[in-house]
Design a protein around this motif. Sequence first.
Motif, PDB file in Angstrom:
ATOM      1  N   VAL A 192      56.177  24.529  20.482  1.00 38.51           N
ATOM      2  CA  VAL A 192      56.847  25.814  20.286  1.00 38.51           C
ATOM      3  C   VAL A 192      58.315  25.708  20.683  1.00 38.51           C
ATOM      4  CG1 VAL A 192      56.919  28.239  20.997  1.00 38.51           C
ATOM      5  CG2 VAL A 192      54.726  27.132  20.523  1.00 38.51           C
ATOM      6  N   ALA A 193      58.568  25.029  21.807  1.00 36.93           N
ATOM      7  CA  ALA A 193      59.956  24.829  22.225  1.00 36.93           C
ATOM      8  C   ALA A 193      60.728  24.020  21.190  1.00 36.93           C
ATOM      9  CB  ALA A 193      60.001  24.126  23.582  1.00 36.93           C
ATOM     10  N   ARG A 194      60.021  23.211  20.412  1.00 35.69           N
ATOM     11  CA  ARG A 194      60.649  22.382  19.381  1.00 35.69           C
ATOM     12  C   ARG A 194      60.703  23.094  18.034  1.00 35.69           C
ATOM     13  NH1 ARG A 194      61.909  17.225  20.461  1.00 35.69           N
ATOM     14  NH2 ARG A 194      62.807  16.114  18.696  1.00 35.69           N
ATOM     15  N   GLY A 195      60.245  24.326  17.970  1.00 36.14           N
ATOM     16  CA  GLY A 195      60.410  25.110  16.758  1.00 36.14           C
ATOM     17  C   GLY A 195      59.157  25.374  15.956  1.00 36.14           C
ATOM     18  N   ALA A 196      57.977  25.080  16.505  1.00 30.80           N
ATOM     19  CA  ALA A 196      56.731  25.347  15.774  1.00 30.80           C
ATOM     20  C   ALA A 196      56.582  26.844  15.528  1.00 30.80           C
ATOM     21  CB  ALA A 196      55.533  24.823  16.551  1.00 30.80           C
ATOM     22  N   ARG A 197      56.244  27.208  14.287  1.00 30.68           N
ATOM     23  CA  ARG A 197      56.032  28.604  13.929  1.00 30.68           C
ATOM     24  C   ARG A 197      54.559  28.969  13.921  1.00 30.68           C
ATOM     25  NH1 ARG A 197      58.651  31.156  15.492  1.00 30.68           N
ATOM     26  NH2 ARG A 197      58.705  32.853  14.001  1.00 30.68           N
ATOM     27  N   VAL A 198      53.694  27.950  13.960  1.00 33.02           N
ATOM     28  CA  VAL A 198      52.245  28.150  14.008  1.00 33.02           C
ATOM     29  C   VAL A 198      51.676  27.138  15.000  1.00 33.02           C
ATOM     30  CG1 VAL A 198      50.065  28.062  12.728  1.00 33.02           C
ATOM     31  CG2 VAL A 198      52.142  28.878  11.591  1.00 33.02           C
ATOM     32  N   ILE A 199      50.774  27.599  15.849  1.00 33.96           N
ATOM     33  CA  ILE A 199      50.011  26.710  16.727  1.00 33.96           C
ATOM     34  C   ILE A 199      48.532  26.937  16.452  1.00 33.96           C
ATOM     35  CG2 ILE A 199      49.289  26.222  19.107  1.00 33.96           C
ATOM     36  CD1 ILE A 199      52.008  25.067  18.496  1.00 33.96           C
ATOM     37  N   GLU A 200      47.845  25.844  16.162  1.00 31.60           N
ATOM     38  CA  GLU A 200      46.399  25.888  15.976  1.00 31.60           C
ATOM     39  C   GLU A 200      45.770  24.995  17.049  1.00 31.60           C
ATOM     40  OE1 GLU A 200      43.911  25.515  12.017  1.00 31.60           O
ATOM     41  OE2 GLU A 200      44.431  23.526  12.752  1.00 31.60           O
ATOM     42  N   LYS A 201      44.784  25.545  17.755  1.00 32.95           N
ATOM     43  CA  LYS A 201      44.164  24.804  18.847  1.00 32.95           C
ATOM     44  C   LYS A 201      42.658  25.048  18.823  1.00 32.95           C
ATOM     45  CE  LYS A 201      44.565  22.654  23.014  1.00 32.95           C
ATOM     46  NZ  LYS A 201      44.994  21.260  23.149  1.00 32.95           N
ATOM     47  N   HIS A 202      41.877  23.969  18.862  1.00 28.11           N
ATOM     48  CA  HIS A 202      40.417  24.114  18.867  1.00 28.11           C
ATOM     49  C   HIS A 202      39.966  24.928  20.078  1.00 28.11           C
ATOM     50  CE1 HIS A 202      38.657  21.749  15.548  1.00 28.11           C
ATOM     51  NE2 HIS A 202      39.843  21.144  15.557  1.00 28.11           N
ATOM     52  N   PHE A 203      38.967  25.774  19.856  1.00 28.95           N
ATOM     53  CA  PHE A 203      38.577  26.790  20.829  1.00 28.95           C
ATOM     54  C   PHE A 203      37.061  26.803  20.960  1.00 28.95           C
ATOM     55  CE2 PHE A 203      37.697  31.366  21.790  1.00 28.95           C
ATOM     56  CZ  PHE A 203      38.376  31.450  22.991  1.00 28.95           C
ATOM     57  N   THR A 204      36.588  26.806  22.196  1.00 26.07           N
ATOM     58  CA  THR A 204      35.149  26.833  22.459  1.00 26.07           C
ATOM     59  C   THR A 204      34.861  27.749  23.634  1.00 26.07           C
ATOM     60  OG1 THR A 204      33.187  25.492  22.948  1.00 26.07           O
ATOM     61  CG2 THR A 204      35.228  24.829  24.008  1.00 26.07           C
ATOM     62  N   LEU A 205      33.628  28.217  23.699  1.00 21.93           N
ATOM     63  CA  LEU A 205      33.194  28.980  24.867  1.00 21.93           C
ATOM     64  C   LEU A 205      32.969  28.070  26.057  1.00 21.93           C
ATOM     65  CD1 LEU A 205      30.609  31.333  23.108  1.00 21.93           C
ATOM     66  CD2 LEU A 205      32.964  31.891  23.777  1.00 21.93           C
ATOM     67  N   ASP A 206      32.552  26.824  25.795  1.00 21.13           N
ATOM     68  CA  ASP A 206      32.203  25.888  26.866  1.00 21.13           C
ATOM     69  C   ASP A 206      32.253  24.466  26.306  1.00 21.13           C
ATOM     70  OD1 ASP A 206      31.054  24.340  28.871  1.00 21.13           O
ATOM     71  OD2 ASP A 206      29.415  25.746  29.264  1.00 21.13           O
TER      72      ASP A 206
END
Length: 333
Positions: free
Chosen positions: A215-229
């Motif tokens: 984001v600091a480098r200019g990313a306009r979208v961040i996608e991150k894998h997400f889990t409950l556990d």
Amino acid sequence: MKEKCLIIAEAGVNHNGNINIAKKLCLAAKEAGADVVKFQTWVTEKIITPNVKQADYQAENTGNTQSQFDMLKALELSYDEFREIKRYCDEIGIVFASTADEPDSLDFLVALGIPFIKIGSGEIGNIPYLRYMGTKKNPVILSTGMSSLGDVEISLRALRDGGATDITLLHCTTSYPCPYDDVNLKAMDTLRNAFGIEVGFSDHTEGIEAAIAAVARGARVIEKHFTLDRNMEGPDHKASTEPNEFKAMVSAIRNVESALGNGIKQPTCAEKEISQVVLKRIVACRDIAKGQVIREEDICVKRNDVGLPANTWDMVLGSISHRDYKKDEGIEL
């Protein structure tokens, strides 16, 4: 894309084929501050032949030697289940999205009302499908894992041939988890400079540092894998972020966005106030009589709340004092 970075919680297949877990992922993503919760939609028979083996990381994480076909079939949710998930997302106030892995699922998702077409790295170079996606005229987010700059160019051309105009590229390293020395965030700059379009980052690292740096480098979208556990059974849980960590990432990203500012170098309101008593000013270093020519030995620079700023030194030298000054009084013209 909107002005602030779009943060996507990549629920993917971490529902383990269970709609109730899928809904819990939606609510957890909402509470963690994600803008979008994203899944993957496919009909297994339409995307893979029966005997393809699992990737090494999939076999390690699932703990079995079943084929990719059998693994995916067990994780497949029906269109009716996705309709229910979309309704639930609307109820709780988070945007629903999903990656379509074949044309029929794409048609279904577009009709369902997804905000953009997300294309996984596995479709890089899939010219007929990319052209078909372009015909939908939706905004497109294309992940670029496993590809060279030339591969990306071919894929972009196919999307544009179909009619796509609003395209964002996500730099991505297809490795689960991705080691930090393989992340190569500078490739975002390469993509942006090569194609002149917005870029983002699909993050497969452990931890949240890479996403924040992107984001600091200019990313306009961040996608991150997400889990409950992360300890749940399934191919992607171990390389995913749990709710508390994802929430910390969102908070850090929003702080970074605020810190980036507008790029104009000027004092803030708070700095202007502080400068009144912190910045050095020109003061008399001995008594000065009215009408006297001000010489270098007459003045010095000190902190003071009255007087001309130090950067007017050359203007003050040689000027005529318009009044008497006592030692340490601020000089004024």
